[in-house]
Scaffold this motif. Structure first.
Motif, PDB file in Angstrom:
ATOM      1  N   ILE A 285       1.163  10.090   3.687  1.00 24.79           N
ATOM      2  CA  ILE A 285       0.317  11.173   4.187  1.00 24.79           C
ATOM      3  C   ILE A 285      -1.088  10.985   3.646  1.00 24.79           C
ATOM      4  N   CYS A 286      -2.069  11.273   4.471  1.00 22.74           N
ATOM      5  CA  CYS A 286      -3.470  11.244   4.033  1.00 22.74           C
ATOM      6  C   CYS A 286      -4.025  12.657   4.097  1.00 22.74           C
ATOM      7  N   CYS A 287      -4.438  13.173   2.952  1.00 22.50           N
ATOM      8  CA  CYS A 287      -5.106  14.476   2.909  1.00 22.50           C
ATOM      9  C   CYS A 287      -6.571  14.258   3.237  1.00 22.50           C
ATOM     10  N   LEU A 288      -6.997  14.726   4.392  1.00 26.02           N
ATOM     11  CA  LEU A 288      -8.357  14.477   4.851  1.00 26.02           C
ATOM     12  C   LEU A 288      -9.393  15.274   4.062  1.00 26.02           C
ATOM     13  N   ASP A 289      -8.976  16.372   3.455  1.00 27.11           N
ATOM     14  CA  ASP A 289      -9.910  17.177   2.670  1.00 27.11           C
ATOM     15  C   ASP A 289     -10.097  16.619   1.264  1.00 27.11           C
ATOM     16  N   CYS A 290      -9.036  16.070   0.691  1.00 28.41           N
ATOM     17  CA  CYS A 290      -9.132  15.445  -0.631  1.00 28.41           C
ATOM     18  C   CYS A 290      -9.431  13.958  -0.551  1.00 28.41           C
ATOM     19  N   CYS A 291      -9.318  13.384   0.661  1.00 29.25           N
ATOM     20  CA  CYS A 291      -9.610  11.962   0.886  1.00 29.25           C
ATOM     21  C   CYS A 291      -8.745  11.074  -0.010  1.00 29.25           C
ATOM     22  N   THR A 292      -7.452  11.368  -0.020  1.00 29.13           N
ATOM     23  CA  THR A 292      -6.528  10.594  -0.833  1.00 29.13           C
ATOM     24  C   THR A 292      -5.177  10.547  -0.148  1.00 29.13           C
ATOM     25  N   SER A 293      -4.357   9.582  -0.539  1.00 30.74           N
ATOM     26  CA  SER A 293      -3.008   9.457  -0.017  1.00 30.74           C
ATOM     27  C   SER A 293      -2.046  10.210  -0.924  1.00 30.74           C
ATOM     28  N   ILE A 294      -1.082  10.880  -0.325  1.00 27.66           N
ATOM     29  CA  ILE A 294      -0.121  11.682  -1.068  1.00 27.66           C
ATOM     30  C   ILE A 294       1.277  11.400  -0.525  1.00 27.66           C
ATOM     31  N   CYS A 295       2.286  11.845  -1.284  1.00 31.43           N
ATOM     32  CA  CYS A 295       3.675  11.682  -0.881  1.00 31.43           C
ATOM     33  C   CYS A 295       4.213  13.035  -0.417  1.00 31.43           C
ATOM     34  N   PRO A 296       5.408  13.090   0.173  1.00 23.54           N
ATOM     35  CA  PRO A 296       5.946  14.373   0.636  1.00 23.54           C
ATOM     36  C   PRO A 296       6.083  15.419  -0.456  1.00 23.54           C
ATOM     37  N   HIS A 297       6.276  15.002  -1.720  1.00 29.62           N
ATOM     38  CA  HIS A 297       6.392  15.976  -2.794  1.00 29.62           C
ATOM     39  C   HIS A 297       5.051  16.642  -3.118  1.00 29.62           C
ATOM     40  N   CYS A 298       3.951  16.044  -2.695  1.00 31.35           N
ATOM     41  CA  CYS A 298       2.623  16.603  -2.967  1.00 31.35           C
ATOM     42  C   CYS A 298       2.161  17.579  -1.889  1.00 31.35           C
ATOM     43  N   VAL A 299       2.936  17.732  -0.828  1.00 35.59           N
ATOM     44  CA  VAL A 299       2.494  18.551   0.309  1.00 35.59           C
ATOM     45  C   VAL A 299       2.268  19.997  -0.108  1.00 35.59           C
ATOM     46  N   ALA A 300       3.096  20.517  -1.004  1.00 30.69           N
ATOM     47  CA  ALA A 300       2.963  21.920  -1.406  1.00 30.69           C
ATOM     48  C   ALA A 300       1.597  22.207  -2.014  1.00 30.69           C
ATOM     49  N   ALA A 301       1.025  21.254  -2.739  1.00 28.98           N
ATOM     50  CA  ALA A 301      -0.296  21.450  -3.349  1.00 28.98           C
ATOM     51  C   ALA A 301      -1.431  21.279  -2.346  1.00 28.98           C
TER      52      ALA A 301
ATOM     53  N   ARG B 156      -6.060  19.620   5.679  1.00 29.28           N
ATOM     54  CA  ARG B 156      -5.758  18.832   6.877  1.00 29.28           C
ATOM     55  C   ARG B 156      -4.952  17.602   6.465  1.00 29.28           C
ATOM     56  N   LEU B 157      -3.746  17.500   7.002  1.00 32.74           N
ATOM     57  CA  LEU B 157      -2.825  16.437   6.620  1.00 32.74           C
ATOM     58  C   LEU B 157      -2.536  15.562   7.835  1.00 32.74           C
ATOM     59  N   LEU B 158      -2.619  14.264   7.631  1.00 34.53           N
ATOM     60  CA  LEU B 158      -2.379  13.286   8.687  1.00 34.53           C
ATOM     61  C   LEU B 158      -1.274  12.337   8.240  1.00 34.53           C
ATOM     62  N   GLN B 159      -0.202  12.269   9.016  1.00 28.92           N
ATOM     63  CA  GLN B 159       0.913  11.389   8.669  1.00 28.92           C
ATOM     64  C   GLN B 159       0.609   9.952   9.084  1.00 28.92           C
ATOM     65  N   VAL B 160       0.834   9.036   8.161  1.00 28.32           N
ATOM     66  CA  VAL B 160       0.638   7.604   8.404  1.00 28.32           C
ATOM     67  C   VAL B 160       2.014   6.963   8.515  1.00 28.32           C
ATOM     68  N   ARG B 161       2.186   6.156   9.540  1.00 19.55           N
ATOM     69  CA  ARG B 161       3.462   5.497   9.786  1.00 19.55           C
ATOM     70  C   ARG B 161       3.319   3.996   9.568  1.00 19.55           C
TER      71      ARG B 161
ATOM     72  N   LEU C 263      -1.540   8.503  18.198  1.00 24.50           N
ATOM     73  CA  LEU C 263      -2.779   8.672  18.942  1.00 24.50           C
ATOM     74  C   LEU C 263      -3.073  10.144  19.197  1.00 24.50           C
ATOM     75  N   GLU C 264      -2.038  10.940  19.393  1.00 25.68           N
ATOM     76  CA  GLU C 264      -2.226  12.369  19.635  1.00 25.68           C
ATOM     77  C   GLU C 264      -2.893  13.053  18.449  1.00 25.68           C
ATOM     78  N   ASP C 265      -2.519  12.660  17.228  1.00 24.79           N
ATOM     79  CA  ASP C 265      -3.119  13.262  16.034  1.00 24.79           C
ATOM     80  C   ASP C 265      -4.528  12.730  15.787  1.00 24.79           C
TER      81      ASP C 265
ATOM     82  N   LYS D  33     -10.608  21.680  12.280  1.00 27.62           N
ATOM     83  CA  LYS D  33     -10.531  22.472  11.064  1.00 27.62           C
ATOM     84  C   LYS D  33      -9.116  22.542  10.498  1.00 27.62           C
ATOM     85  N   THR D  34      -8.138  22.411  11.353  1.00 28.85           N
ATOM     86  CA  THR D  34      -6.744  22.464  10.896  1.00 28.85           C
ATOM     87  C   THR D  34      -5.973  21.290  11.490  1.00 28.85           C
ATOM     88  N   LEU D  35      -5.166  20.665  10.670  1.00 31.61           N
ATOM     89  CA  LEU D  35      -4.310  19.558  11.102  1.00 31.61           C
ATOM     90  C   LEU D  35      -3.095  19.538  10.184  1.00 31.61           C
TER      91      LEU D  35
END
Length: 236
Positions: A36-52, A57-62, A72-74, A151-153
């Protein structure tokens, strides 16, 4: 010139951050890959970090053939992805994030990428998002004209977020134990039994500390439920 070279921080993070590596904050947890890439913090995170980062705005990377891709939709919610070649994976169109130069130089008259000379299909000109951004900046164009307000993702509803260990039930050891045959809920509540002994046969579970003992006749009836009383053939 300054506007032409301007690049948002989240776009730079998609190109520089490393994904699908173990999260240093949850190194002992399962499913701790950073996807996952947090677009507001500009860093990569794992599923356990989602709560914080739940309000960010969160973008899933595959992952596809050892390369990072995004649906492409995201990505279309953030930037214009036209002229970037997309691929269909699991019924969804995805776009590569980083350039993928070919090992051998392409020889032919077909389309090639504007940045890494990779062969493309018609009518695409870029093999990845990074190649398109690089081409726009090289042409000294205003990159902000290609950006879209978002503004939201949030992550999709099918994204799996693991639960913490504290949320697990304390009775997990009894989940796999079946109920005795022919018993009701009221009977189970009136005669609690902490220790269960599981039998190989189809008979009921027997409580070692139960106050109500099972008689020999009842046990014989239960044990012979599947097979009838054997009858020996008469001797001639």
């Amino acid at each position: 010139m300054i506007m032409a070279m301007w690049k948002p921080a989240w776009l730079e993070a998609l190109n520089t951050q490393k994904f699908f590596i173990a999260c240093s904050f949850h190194e002992h947890a399962k499913k701790n890959e950073k996807n996952i890439c947090c677009l507001d913090c500009c860093t990569s995170i794992c599923p356990h970090c989602v709560a914080a980062h739940r309000v960010h705005r969160l973008l899933q990377v595959r992952r596809y053939v050892y390369h990072d891709v995004v649906r492409l939709e995201d990505l279309e919610k953030l930037i214009d992805c036209s002229s970037v070649q997309s691929y269909t994976i699991n019924s969804s169109k995805v776009v590569f994030l980083k350039k993928r130069p070919q090992n051998r130089q392409f020889k032919g008259s077909g389309n090639i990428c504007t940045s890494c000379d990779r062969s493309l299909q018609e009518p695409y000109f870029h093999c990845s998002l990074d190649c398109k951004v690089e081409y726009i900046l090289r042409q000294k164009k205003d990159l902000s004209a290609y950006l879209r307000p978002c503004k939201t993702l949030q992550l999709g509803p099918d994204f799996f977020i693991p639960h913490d260990a504290d949320d697990e039930t304390t009775h997990s050891t009894l989940v796999d134990v079946d109920e005795p045959m022919g018993s009701s809920d009221s009977e189970n509540l009136s005669a609690p039994c902490p220790n269960f002994v599981r039998k190989k046969r189809s008979g009921p579970y027997i409580c070692a500390r139960s106050a109500n003992r099972v008689s020999d006749d009842d046990m014989a009836a239960n044990m012979s439920r599947r097979k009838g009383v054997p009858h020996r053939s008469p001797l001639c």
